[in-house]
Design a protein around this motif. Structure first.
Motif, mmCIF file in Angstrom:
data_model
loop_
_atom_site.group_PDB
_atom_site.id
_atom_site.type_symbol
_atom_site.label_atom_id
_atom_site.label_comp_id
_atom_site.label_asym_id
_atom_site.label_seq_id
_atom_site.Cartn_x
_atom_site.Cartn_y
_atom_site.Cartn_z
ATOM 1 N N SER A 10 -13.968 -29.635 36.761
ATOM 2 C CA SER A 10 -13.292 -29.263 35.522
ATOM 3 C C SER A 10 -12.634 -27.906 35.714
ATOM 4 O O SER A 10 -13.299 -26.946 36.095
ATOM 5 C CB SER A 10 -14.290 -29.195 34.365
ATOM 6 N N ILE A 12 -9.710 -24.836 34.399
ATOM 7 C CA ILE A 12 -8.826 -24.197 33.424
ATOM 8 C C ILE A 12 -7.671 -23.562 34.194
ATOM 9 O O ILE A 12 -7.906 -22.807 35.141
ATOM 10 C CB ILE A 12 -9.559 -23.111 32.625
ATOM 11 N N LEU A 36 -7.657 -28.387 32.042
ATOM 12 C CA LEU A 36 -7.237 -27.905 30.742
ATOM 13 C C LEU A 36 -6.041 -26.988 30.984
ATOM 14 O O LEU A 36 -6.189 -25.898 31.542
ATOM 15 C CB LEU A 36 -8.367 -27.130 30.049
ATOM 16 N N LYS A 58 -5.345 -32.073 29.893
ATOM 17 C CA LYS A 58 -5.257 -31.880 28.450
ATOM 18 C C LYS A 58 -4.513 -30.577 28.164
ATOM 19 O O LYS A 58 -4.768 -29.559 28.809
ATOM 20 C CB LYS A 58 -6.653 -31.808 27.827
ATOM 21 N N PHE A 60 -3.553 -27.281 25.948
ATOM 22 C CA PHE A 60 -4.238 -26.397 25.006
ATOM 23 C C PHE A 60 -3.368 -25.165 24.782
ATOM 24 O O PHE A 60 -3.142 -24.386 25.697
ATOM 25 C CB PHE A 60 -5.605 -25.980 25.535
ATOM 26 N N ALA A 76 -13.130 -25.314 24.722
ATOM 27 C CA ALA A 76 -12.406 -26.581 24.842
ATOM 28 C C ALA A 76 -12.686 -27.254 26.180
ATOM 29 O O ALA A 76 -12.831 -28.479 26.253
ATOM 30 C CB ALA A 76 -10.911 -26.351 24.675
ATOM 31 N N CYS A 77 -12.759 -26.469 27.250
ATOM 32 C CA CYS A 77 -13.065 -27.048 28.565
ATOM 33 C C CYS A 77 -14.509 -27.524 28.616
ATOM 34 O O CYS A 77 -14.804 -28.602 29.118
ATOM 35 C CB CYS A 77 -12.805 -26.013 29.657
ATOM 36 N N GLY A 80 -14.771 -30.580 26.163
ATOM 37 C CA GLY A 80 -13.895 -31.688 26.524
ATOM 38 C C GLY A 80 -14.207 -32.311 27.857
ATOM 39 O O GLY A 80 -14.067 -33.526 28.045
#
Length: 237
Positions: A10, A12, A36, A58, A60, A76-77, A80
């Motif tokens: 995951s 960012i 993200l 996604k 953001f 959010a990360c 999500g």
């Protein structure tokens, strides 16, 4: 050599709507990471999402200079994607935000207003360090993680007419170096990355004698960011 897989990771990425941010977002997603994609501008951010592999990215919308937005990005990360493995600090502003024709009408250090200097430091230096502070609790619990920050080369940092941009990037690199030393041996690596020259993005305005086709393509950032995000880079900090 086998392709690197980032399946299960995951990530960012800030400043993901255009240029190097978009290139890194797409490279990470194609390697299997869930990304993200963060930016202040919604329309180009949507274009990045449309170019990405299905369901891997996604969008953001957030301003990385705001405390509350940084907290929202990380949450959010976490919610999500179920965690935070990699933070890529790429959000940036160029000197055209001070003087649009700076390429032909250079900015002298004493000509940069104080509020512009503070804005450059907020975006390029403070935001990456505070975003790192936001993700570190998750990474510490996991015993591993990656923090990568886009900087610039030494020549730009020392260029008199690039005081706002180069100076803020120099501060950022110093911050990240200290963070790397503090986290050494923790399983969390901290690195900076630079494209190695002038990149063909909107941050670089046209000027006499410049041939845009000769500039570095943003996609040059794809291979190194995927490697730095992967298990292959364990211990490299």
């Amino acid at each position: 050599m086998a392709e690197i897989s980032l399946a299960g990771k995951s990530v960012i990425v800030t400043g993901a709507a255009r240029g190097m941010g978009r290139a890194m977002t797409l490279a990470l997603a194609r390697a299997g990471a869930k990304v993200l994609a963060v930016d202040v501008d919604q329309e180009p951010l949507d274009e990045t999402i449309a170019a990405a592999p299905a369901v891997q990215v996604k969008a953001f919308r957030a301003d990385v200079t705001r405390d509350d937005d940084r907290a929202r990005i990380v949450d959010a990360c976490r919610t999500g994607f179920g965690g935070i493995d990699v933070l890529v600090n790429n959000a940036g502003i160029g000197q055209a935000t001070i003087r649009p024709d700076y390429a032909v009408n250079p900015l002298r250090p004493w000509e940069v207003p104080a509020d512009h200097l503070m804005r450059f430091v907020a975006v390029h230096a403070v935001a990456p360090l505070r975003l790192a502070a936001e993700v570190l609790p998750d990474m510490r619990r996991a015993g591993r993680g990656r923090i990568v920050t886009v900087v610039t080369d030494f020549a730009v940092m020392m260029r008199g007419t690039f005081t706002a941009y180069g100076g803020a990037k120099a501060v950022s690199e110093a911050y990240q170096s200290g963070l790397a030393k503090e986290l050494d041996g923790s399983g969390i690596t901290v690195n900076v990355i630079t494209p190695g020259g002038t990149v063909d993005t909107r941050m670089v305005p046209d000027r006499p004698g410049m041939v845009r086709a000769d500039l570095i393509r943003p996609e040059v950032m794809g291979v190194p960011i995927v490697w730095l995000a992967s298990n292959e880079s364990d211990g490299f900090t």
